[in-house]
Scaffold this motif. Structure first.
Motif, short mmCIF file in Angstrom:
data_model
loop_
_atom_site.label_atom_id
_atom_site.label_comp_id
_atom_site.label_asym_id
_atom_site.label_seq_id
_atom_site.Cartn_x
_atom_site.Cartn_y
_atom_site.Cartn_z
N ARG A 130 2.22 -6.91 6.35
CA ARG A 130 1.62 -5.96 7.30
C ARG A 130 1.38 -4.60 6.64
N VAL A 131 2.33 -4.18 5.79
CA VAL A 131 2.18 -2.89 5.10
C VAL A 131 0.93 -2.91 4.21
N ARG A 132 0.74 -4.01 3.48
CA ARG A 132 -0.46 -4.13 2.61
C ARG A 132 -1.72 -4.06 3.45
N GLU A 133 -1.71 -4.80 4.57
CA GLU A 133 -2.90 -4.85 5.43
C GLU A 133 -3.21 -3.47 6.01
N LEU A 134 -2.16 -2.83 6.56
CA LEU A 134 -2.36 -1.51 7.17
C LEU A 134 -2.87 -0.51 6.13
N ALA A 135 -2.22 -0.51 4.95
CA ALA A 135 -2.61 0.45 3.92
C ALA A 135 -4.04 0.19 3.45
N SER A 136 -4.41 -1.08 3.34
CA SER A 136 -5.76 -1.40 2.87
C SER A 136 -6.83 -0.94 3.86
N LEU A 137 -6.41 -0.83 5.15
CA LEU A 137 -7.35 -0.40 6.18
C LEU A 137 -7.26 1.10 6.47
#
Ligand code: PNS
Length: 158
Positions: A130-137
């Motif tokens: 989730r952290v990767r996804e949020l940061a990528s967005l």
């Protein structure tokens, strides 16, 4: 003397991981954070060396060892002569997966006991995925990750 191994991908380390490390240190004498080196998985955001460096930075004030392992976790645990495999449970969704792994690991290496630590409520919704996804967005993940991970995420998604 209880030596615990806390294994994971740590891609990247987040505050839930650090909470488990801190609380793990209260119930064991020695803690080794073991970062999985899986050459078959090409989808890591951070390299093995980067994940180790991020963990080392985030645990600089703690007495833990950060190492890498590949292959079977129980072989690494056997080699380290550790008594405990420390894992975290965020909730019911994690339970079946972790219970299966704990059972298999016990069958493969009965001397090691898996300790499943419940994530603190504030970190129960935080995962590296989730952290990767949020940061990528472009979301602000500063409340979820240590400084080093935040900086690395900013650089990766700049
Ligand atoms: O952070 P992760 O990705 O959820 O960690 C998973 C990990 C590293 C604990 C798990 O994939 C693992 O133990 N891998 C090593 C291979 C192994 O021993 N597999 C058999 C488990 S029954």
């Amino acid at each position: 003397m209880i030596h615990a191994v806390y294994p994971g991908s740590f891609d990247p380390p987040h505050n839930g991981h650090l909470d488990v490390i801190r609380r793990g240190l209260r119930v064991c004498d020695r803690l080794t954070v073991a970062v999985l080196d899986n050459p078959l998985k090409s989808s890591y955001l951070f390299t093995l060396a980067e994940r180790v460096a991020l963990l080392e930075a985030a645990t600089a004030d703690l007495t833990v060892e950060v190492e890498t392992f590949s292959g079977l976790l129980v072989e690494y645990v056997r080699h380290k002569e550790a008594q405990v495999i420390l894992k975290s449970l965020r909730g019911a969704l994690d339970f079946e997966y972790e219970a299966q792994m704990a059972g298999l690991n016990r069958t493969l290496h009965p001397p090691a006991e898996t300790l499943l630590m419940l994530a603190a409520p504030e970190w129960s919704v935080v995962s590296s995925t989730r952290v990767r996804e949020l940061a990528s967005l472009g979301a602000d993940v500063s409340r979820f990750v240590p400084e080093a991970s935040l900086k690395a995420l900013h650089e990766r998604f700049r």
